[in-house]
Scaffold this motif. Structure first.
Motif, short mmCIF file in Angstrom:
data_model
loop_
_atom_site.label_atom_id
_atom_site.label_comp_id
_atom_site.label_asym_id
_atom_site.label_seq_id
_atom_site.Cartn_x
_atom_site.Cartn_y
_atom_site.Cartn_z
N ASN A 51 3.49 14.66 -6.26
CA ASN A 51 3.83 13.37 -6.88
C ASN A 51 3.21 13.17 -8.26
O ASN A 51 3.54 12.23 -8.98
CB ASN A 51 3.40 12.22 -5.97
N ASN A 52 2.26 14.03 -8.61
CA ASN A 52 1.50 13.83 -9.85
C ASN A 52 2.40 13.81 -11.09
O ASN A 52 3.17 14.73 -11.31
CB ASN A 52 0.47 14.96 -9.98
N GLY A 53 2.25 12.73 -11.86
CA GLY A 53 2.99 12.64 -13.12
C GLY A 53 4.40 12.10 -12.98
O GLY A 53 5.08 11.88 -13.97
N LYS A 54 4.83 11.89 -11.74
CA LYS A 54 6.18 11.34 -11.54
C LYS A 54 6.12 9.81 -11.43
O LYS A 54 5.13 9.27 -10.92
CB LYS A 54 6.81 11.91 -10.27
N ASN A 55 7.19 9.14 -11.84
CA ASN A 55 7.27 7.67 -11.72
C ASN A 55 6.07 6.95 -12.33
O ASN A 55 5.61 5.93 -11.82
CB ASN A 55 7.41 7.25 -10.25
N GLY A 92 3.12 -5.40 -15.74
CA GLY A 92 2.96 -4.84 -17.08
C GLY A 92 2.00 -3.66 -17.13
O GLY A 92 1.34 -3.43 -18.15
N ILE A 93 1.93 -2.92 -16.05
CA ILE A 93 1.09 -1.71 -16.03
C ILE A 93 2.00 -0.51 -16.29
O ILE A 93 3.00 -0.33 -15.59
CB ILE A 93 0.41 -1.54 -14.64
N ASP A 94 1.67 0.29 -17.30
CA ASP A 94 2.54 1.40 -17.67
C ASP A 94 2.35 2.62 -16.79
O ASP A 94 3.30 3.34 -16.48
CB ASP A 94 2.30 1.76 -19.13
N TYR A 95 1.09 2.90 -16.43
CA TYR A 95 0.78 4.06 -15.59
C TYR A 95 -0.33 3.69 -14.62
O TYR A 95 -1.17 2.83 -14.92
CB TYR A 95 0.29 5.25 -16.44
N SER A 96 -0.33 4.34 -13.46
CA SER A 96 -1.45 4.16 -12.53
C SER A 96 -1.97 5.52 -12.10
O SER A 96 -1.26 6.53 -12.14
CB SER A 96 -1.00 3.39 -11.27
N VAL A 97 -3.23 5.52 -11.67
CA VAL A 97 -3.86 6.71 -11.13
C VAL A 97 -4.22 6.40 -9.67
O VAL A 97 -4.90 5.41 -9.40
CB VAL A 97 -5.13 7.09 -11.93
N VAL A 98 -3.73 7.25 -8.77
CA VAL A 98 -4.02 7.07 -7.35
C VAL A 98 -5.19 7.98 -6.97
O VAL A 98 -5.21 9.17 -7.32
CB VAL A 98 -2.78 7.42 -6.49
N LEU A 99 -6.17 7.40 -6.29
CA LEU A 99 -7.36 8.14 -5.87
C LEU A 99 -7.37 8.26 -4.35
O LEU A 99 -7.76 7.33 -3.65
CB LEU A 99 -8.62 7.40 -6.34
N PRO A 100 -6.97 9.39 -3.82
CA PRO A 100 -6.93 9.53 -2.36
C PRO A 100 -8.34 9.77 -1.79
O PRO A 100 -9.18 10.38 -2.45
CB PRO A 100 -6.06 10.76 -2.14
N VAL A 101 -8.56 9.30 -0.60
CA VAL A 101 -9.86 9.49 0.05
C VAL A 101 -9.66 10.41 1.26
O VAL A 101 -8.92 10.08 2.18
CB VAL A 101 -10.46 8.14 0.50
N VAL A 102 -10.33 11.55 1.23
CA VAL A 102 -10.26 12.51 2.33
C VAL A 102 -11.35 12.15 3.33
O VAL A 102 -12.53 12.31 3.05
CB VAL A 102 -10.47 13.95 1.82
N GLY A 141 0.78 -1.23 0.00
CA GLY A 141 0.00 0.00 0.00
C GLY A 141 0.81 1.28 0.00
O GLY A 141 0.24 2.36 0.13
N THR A 142 2.12 1.18 -0.17
CA THR A 142 2.92 2.40 -0.29
C THR A 142 3.09 2.73 -1.78
O THR A 142 2.83 1.88 -2.65
CB THR A 142 4.33 2.21 0.31
N LEU A 143 3.56 3.95 -2.04
CA LEU A 143 3.79 4.35 -3.44
C LEU A 143 4.85 3.46 -4.09
O LEU A 143 4.70 3.04 -5.23
CB LEU A 143 4.20 5.83 -3.47
N SER A 144 5.91 3.13 -3.34
CA SER A 144 6.97 2.31 -3.95
C SER A 144 6.49 0.88 -4.21
O SER A 144 6.87 0.26 -5.20
CB SER A 144 8.24 2.32 -3.10
N SER A 145 5.60 0.38 -3.35
CA SER A 145 5.09 -0.97 -3.63
C SER A 145 4.17 -0.95 -4.85
O SER A 145 4.09 -1.92 -5.61
CB SER A 145 4.38 -1.57 -2.40
N LEU A 146 3.49 0.18 -5.07
CA LEU A 146 2.66 0.29 -6.28
C LEU A 146 3.53 0.28 -7.53
O LEU A 146 3.27 -0.48 -8.47
CB LEU A 146 1.82 1.58 -6.24
N THR A 147 4.60 1.10 -7.53
CA THR A 147 5.42 1.16 -8.74
C THR A 147 6.17 -0.17 -8.99
O THR A 147 6.29 -0.60 -10.13
CB THR A 147 6.40 2.36 -8.71
N ASP A 148 6.60 -0.83 -7.93
CA ASP A 148 7.22 -2.17 -8.09
C ASP A 148 6.23 -3.13 -8.73
O ASP A 148 6.52 -3.87 -9.66
CB ASP A 148 7.59 -2.77 -6.72
N ASN A 149 5.00 -3.10 -8.18
CA ASN A 149 3.97 -4.01 -8.65
C ASN A 149 3.59 -3.73 -10.11
O ASN A 149 3.31 -4.63 -10.88
CB ASN A 149 2.75 -3.88 -7.74
#
Ligand SMILES: [Zn+2]
Length: 268
Positions: free
Chosen positions: A73-77, A47-57, A34-42
């Protein structure tokens, strides 16, 4: 190219605690930390080129931090972020101005975790102001695993909002979970064909045949590939869509073209 339009990450400091809490409350198991680095590793493994993170306030006081972190962080990595706003925001216009000015494409609402109905006047006001600024709106729709006894965004509430914001909201609203988590029949009856996007997060494993029917009847132009990672598997979700045999053109729209349009970028 594959864009996963619905994922979540949590700050490193609280990721383990948050995941444990949500696992317990929802009776579900995460597929990664559930961290950003675990998302990019995963993403790389899946084979996922880009992801969109949806934060919940979940509380108004979180808005500033969440939107600042999203903007930074938007648009990076290879990861894009939505902004977030709470129905009880103390400064709806200011928060939305900030989100727009920082280049985020839209806002995420989660009526269950925000203790509100989707067609509540507070939500409608936020959506009207967001639309005026050219922002997209993403909402959780249908049951939430942690709130089984009460649905805060039903297909009827969606219809009500489409009516209230007629002429403004068309093709700017994204309903998560193919229009309503665990409500495929009502979605088929009431929402397919309406001018809304639907993402595929968290439902493809539950009732694949119904999902295929929703996708076919709603049309590939308005479907976004999404997994809900860390709550489901990015790699298996790609396979679920491929198994539907929707044809090359439809797959391309679902996997990336529709998302590119919403994000306002040309990625590949
Ligand atoms: Zn989600």
């Amino acid at each position: 190219m594959i864009i996963d339009f619905h994922t979540h990450t949590f700050p490193n400091k609280i990721a383990a605690r948050t995941i444990a809490y949500l696992t317990e409350k929802g009776g579900i198991q995460p597929y990664r930390e559930g961290t950003l680095s675990s998302l990019t590793d995963n993403m790389q493994r899946s084979g996922i080129d880009y992801s969109v993170v949806l934060p919940v306030v979940t509380a108004p006081k979180q808005e500033k931090t969440i939107n600042r972190v999203s903007a930074e962080n938007n648009g990076k990595n290879h990861v894009f972020f939505a902004g977030g706003i709470h129905p009880d925001s103390e400064d709806v216009e200011g928060t939305l101005d900030t989100i727009k000015a920082s280049g985020l494409f839209g806002i995420k609402l989660h009526p269950d975790y925000q203790g509100v109905h989707f067609d509540d006047p507070r939500c409608v006001r936020i959506m009207r102001e967001a639309l005026r600024r050219g922002l997209y709106i993403i909402t959780h729709a249908g049951y939430d695993v942690a709130y089984r006894d009460h649905v805060h965004c039903t297909p009827d509430m969606v219809l009500h909002v489409l009516d209230e914001l007629k002429g403004e909201i068309e093709n700017k609203l994204i309903l998560a979970h193919l229009g309503g988590y665990d409500m495929p029949d009502e979605v088929l009856q009431k929402l397919v064909g309406k001018p809304v996007y639907m993402d595929t997060a968290a439902v493809l494993r539950l009732y694949p045949e119904k999902c295929r029917e929703i996708i076919l009847r709603h049309g590939a132009d308005k479907i976004l590939f999404a997994s809900d990672s860390p709550w489901d598997s990015q790699s298996e979700y790609v396979q679920f869509i491929k198994r539907f045999q929707l044809g090359k053109e439809a797959e391309e729209k679902i996997f990336c073209r529709n998302a590119e349009k919403i994000l306002g970028v040309k990625l590949g």
